[in-house]
Write an enzyme that holds these catalytic residues in place. Structure first.
Site, PDB file in Angstrom:
ATOM      1  CE  LYS A   1      -4.157  -2.088   1.874  1.00 47.92           C
ATOM      2  NZ  LYS A   1      -5.275  -1.988   2.791  1.00 47.92           N
TER       3      LYS A   1
ATOM      4  CG  ASP B   1      -8.599   0.029   2.978  1.00 42.92           C
ATOM      5  OD1 ASP B   1      -9.400  -0.764   2.442  1.00 42.92           O
ATOM      6  OD2 ASP B   1      -7.365  -0.146   2.978  1.00 42.92           O
TER       7      ASP B   1
HETATM    8  P1  NAP Z   1      -1.127  -4.823  10.384  1.00 38.88           P
HETATM    9  O1  NAP Z   1      -0.721  -3.548   9.771  1.00 38.88           O
HETATM   10  O2  NAP Z   1      -0.190  -5.965  10.398  1.00 38.88           O
HETATM   11  O3  NAP Z   1      -1.564  -4.530  11.904  1.00 38.88           O
HETATM   12  C1  NAP Z   1      -1.910  -5.573  12.774  1.00 38.88           C
HETATM   13  C2  NAP Z   1      -2.406  -5.017  14.101  1.00 38.88           C
HETATM   14  O4  NAP Z   1      -2.821  -6.122  14.892  1.00 38.88           O
HETATM   15  C3  NAP Z   1      -1.326  -4.265  14.867  1.00 38.88           C
HETATM   16  O5  NAP Z   1      -1.935  -3.250  15.618  1.00 38.88           O
HETATM   17  C4  NAP Z   1      -0.782  -5.371  15.792  1.00 38.88           C
HETATM   18  O6  NAP Z   1      -0.227  -4.882  16.983  1.00 38.88           O
HETATM   19  C5  NAP Z   1      -2.057  -6.112  16.125  1.00 38.88           C
HETATM   20  N1  NAP Z   1      -1.798  -7.487  16.536  1.00 38.88           N
HETATM   21  C6  NAP Z   1      -1.336  -8.497  15.756  1.00 38.88           C
HETATM   22  N2  NAP Z   1      -1.205  -9.613  16.506  1.00 38.88           N
HETATM   23  C7  NAP Z   1      -1.589  -9.292  17.767  1.00 38.88           C
HETATM   24  C8  NAP Z   1      -1.681 -10.034  18.972  1.00 38.88           C
HETATM   25  N3  NAP Z   1      -1.354 -11.322  19.032  1.00 38.88           N
HETATM   26  N4  NAP Z   1      -2.133  -9.381  20.072  1.00 38.88           N
HETATM   27  C9  NAP Z   1      -2.466  -8.087  20.020  1.00 38.88           C
HETATM   28  N5  NAP Z   1      -2.400  -7.337  18.905  1.00 38.88           N
HETATM   29  C10 NAP Z   1      -1.968  -7.938  17.775  1.00 38.88           C
HETATM   30  O7  NAP Z   1      -2.447  -5.392   9.717  1.00 38.88           O
HETATM   31  P2  NAP Z   1      -3.649  -4.544   9.051  1.00 38.88           P
HETATM   32  O8  NAP Z   1      -3.397  -4.377   7.612  1.00 38.88           O
HETATM   33  O9  NAP Z   1      -3.908  -3.332   9.857  1.00 38.88           O
HETATM   34  O10 NAP Z   1      -4.852  -5.587   9.177  1.00 38.88           O
HETATM   35  C11 NAP Z   1      -5.446  -5.880  10.445  1.00 38.88           C
HETATM   36  C12 NAP Z   1      -6.701  -6.721  10.241  1.00 38.88           C
HETATM   37  O11 NAP Z   1      -7.675  -5.967   9.519  1.00 38.88           O
HETATM   38  C13 NAP Z   1      -6.450  -7.941   9.345  1.00 38.88           C
HETATM   39  O12 NAP Z   1      -6.174  -9.047  10.156  1.00 38.88           O
HETATM   40  C14 NAP Z   1      -7.741  -8.123   8.569  1.00 38.88           C
HETATM   41  O13 NAP Z   1      -8.532  -9.154   9.125  1.00 38.88           O
HETATM   42  C15 NAP Z   1      -8.467  -6.809   8.732  1.00 38.88           C
HETATM   43  N6  NAP Z   1      -8.682  -6.167   7.415  1.00 38.88           N
HETATM   44  C16 NAP Z   1      -9.951  -5.862   7.076  1.00 38.88           C
HETATM   45  C17 NAP Z   1     -10.202  -5.255   5.876  1.00 38.88           C
HETATM   46  C18 NAP Z   1     -11.623  -4.967   5.471  1.00 38.88           C
HETATM   47  O14 NAP Z   1     -11.835  -4.444   4.371  1.00 38.88           O
HETATM   48  N7  NAP Z   1     -12.601  -5.269   6.307  1.00 38.88           N
HETATM   49  C19 NAP Z   1      -9.157  -4.909   5.023  1.00 38.88           C
HETATM   50  C20 NAP Z   1      -7.860  -5.219   5.402  1.00 38.88           C
HETATM   51  C21 NAP Z   1      -7.637  -5.855   6.618  1.00 38.88           C
HETATM   52  P3  NAP Z   1       1.328  -4.429  17.042  1.00 38.88           P
HETATM   53  O15 NAP Z   1       1.370  -3.036  16.498  1.00 38.88           O
HETATM   54  O16 NAP Z   1       1.640  -4.519  18.471  1.00 38.88           O
HETATM   55  O17 NAP Z   1       2.089  -5.408  16.202  1.00 38.88           O
END
Ligand code: NAP
Length: 520
Positions: free
Chosen positions: A309, A350
């Protein structure tokens, strides 16, 4: 018209009946040719030829006979002399197949071996002269093509190699465009799907497909159903516009399902493909740049996902394209648009998708978000887009995250508050939004909710989980049990896709078609 050829393994005489039944199913599904892969067909010479003749005689479709040697990635360990005797016996049996596939390397070795096979009585069997490379693009690709093309006995040129990147597909398309005889040019492996699906756009003679993934005769081969139902192979032509989802990995993305169904419903001449692209910016720049610049690909747009992205934003800026101000502010874009003149622009769908989903699900207007106390859990890419949208609407956002410094950085950028690691009881919020990957199938903690069990949820609370696989996440279940209003991440996913679709087609996205396609 590019034919779909189903490729079917037959390893022994007793398998012939099953193989014929499979070919009948394939014909019903849309295959127009069958390739009998008799590499491993075993027995003495007479039995093997008899089994092959039965395949040809009872075949429900015109057929290709292939007995690929191990030296060319096949399973036949016979010498060329033995293989050529087999081909000679089959071709002169009175039941000649439509095509014989013989490898350039064997042909080159001693052409005279193959004369019996090729001088079959009425020249019923045409020659596919083929060359395969399982290690990558052959260094002598152009010499091979020239040699095959110039061979008078060759009726169809076939060149297949293992793609090292998406860009190899472009070379296959260029070869097809410049062909001097009917030609098959395909790339194998995870990067090669484009060459298989887009063969009709570039006038390929055929593309291979399997009935089931387990039956594939080469890596990356799609099933007939995928080709026809998902990618609408029969509709692909010279002017078809190409779109895709760029990410790493992308093979499980739901986006091809919904966008292709949408194109079909609106009669848009486009096809949408998974485009796996390794993480580094240099890969992104080289590949996306070559797609945009390719004269005949008609690459018109892409959904861009993890980890590209930020790369998209940089790419569009460096090319002097238009970066949407919201995407600039968020520091990430998920939508690439290429106009008729090849000018690129990028957007972030988004953030508006998250806000629309929230307002619709909660039954509130956009302006009613002002001063609402909202807890956002997570500080990654999705959180960034959600927080940008919320702060733009003047909501009072508090960010919670496992790694506090990331929450602090986001809070500073968007003028939000920082909470702790999880929202606690004393801090009651009207709206909770999960932007972590907790609860996601295949993620770090699929069974975990980001809220503590005693979180103060009730009928006045709204809970929005951006995770959408599964739709019933642990958080959604917890919130429903407490009587809270819930919003699934699938709503955001569909809306971000619909906003992309509208950018590409200038038409309203058919949301009901999208929903149906997801549940198929
Ligand atoms: P990302 O940039 O990797 O961020 C992941 C987040 O989850 C970070 O805040 C991370 O915390 C936290 N996290 C991961 N493992 C954890 C754990 N075991 N305990 C506590 N916190 C944890 O990912 P992203 O792109 O933001 O995506 C996050 C989620 O959004 C995806 O899993 C997906 O299901 C969802 N999503 C939805 C859409 C939609 O259109 N609805 C689109 C894209 C993604 P840290 O900062 O501490 O690592």
């Amino acid at each position: 018209m590019t034919l779909i050829a189903v490729s079917i393994w037959v390893a022994s005489e007793p398998e012939v009946d099953d193989a014929l039944a499979k070919a009948r199913q394939a014909a019903e599904a849309g295959a127009r040719l069958v390739e009998w892969r008799v590499d491993a067909l075993d027995g003495d010479g007479v039995d093997v030829i008899a089994a092959a003749i039965r395949l040809i005689k009872d075949s429900p479709l015109p057929c290709i006979i292939t007995r690929r040697p191990t030296s060319e990635g096949g399973m036949c360990s016979e010498t060329d002399i033995q293989r050529s005797a087999f081909f000679g016996g089959v071709a002169n049996s009175g039941y000649a197949p439509k095509y014989l596939d013989i490898e350039l390397a064997s042909f080159r070795e001693d052409k005279s071996h193959w004369s019996t096979a090729l001088s079959n009585d009425e020249k019923d069997a045409s020659l596919i002269l083929s060359s395969h490379d399982f290690d990558g693009r052959p260094r002598d690709l152009f010499q091979r093509i020239e040699e095959i093309t110039n061979e008078p006995a060759c009726d169809v040129i076939k060149i297949v190699w293992a793609a090292r990147s998406l860009r190899d597909n472009l070379e296959a398309f260029d070869l097809l465009t410049e062909r001097k005889k009917p030609m098959i040019a395909l790339c194998m492996g995870q990067f090669g799907l484009m060459s298989r699906v887009l063969a009709p756009k570039f006038g390929g003679f055929l593309t291979f497909a399997c009935m089931d993934k387990d039956d594939a005769t080469a890596t990356g081969q799609p099933t007939i159903n995928e080709l026809i139902d998902l990618y609408r192979f029969d509709q692909i032509g010279l002017d078809t516009k190409v779109y895709g989802v760029i990410g790493w990995p992308v093979e499980h993305s739901l986006s091809p399902k919904i966008h292709n169904a949408g194109f079909c419903a609106l009669g848009h001449d486009g096809v949408y493909l998974p485009m796996p692209l390794p993480p580094e910016y240099e890969h992104f720049k080289a590949t996306v740049g070559s797609f945009v610049d390719h004269e005949r690909l008609d690459f018109r747009g892409a959904s861009v996902t993890i980890p590209h992205k930020e790369n998209l934003l940089r790419f569009v800026s460096e090319r002097g394209g238009m970066v949407d101000p919201l995407a600039e502010k968020i520091g990430a874009a998920n939508t690439l648009v290429i106009d008729d003149d090849g000018v690129v622009s990028c957007f972030n769908t988004d953030a508006p998708a998250a806000i629309e989903s929230l307002c619709d699900g909660a039954g509130i207007k956009h302006e009613d978000l002002k001063n609402r106390r909202i807890a956002v859990i997570g500080a990654g890419g999705v959180a960034r887009a959600v927080i940008a949208g919320l702060c733009d609407a003047d909501a009072k956002v508090t960010i919670f995250n496992r790694t506090p410094r990331k929450a602090e950085a986001l809070a500073e950028l968007f003028h939000a508050e920082v909470g702790g690691k999880t929202p606690l009881e004393l801090d009651k919020f009207e709206i909770y939004i999960n932007c972590t990957s907790l609860g996601m199938a295949g993620g770090p903690a699929p069974d975990q909710s980001p809220l503590p069990l005693d979180a103060p949820l009730d009928k006045n609370t709204v809970v929005f989980d951006t995770v959408y696989t599964p739709q019933q996440t642990p958080l959604i279940k917890q919130a429903e049990a407490a009587g809270a209003k819930t919003i699934s991440g699938i709503e955001m996913f569909l809306r971000q896709a619909s906003l992309q679709f509208e950018r590409w087609t200038c038409k309203e996205a058919p949301m009901e078609v999208f929903r149906k396609a997801l549940n198929k």
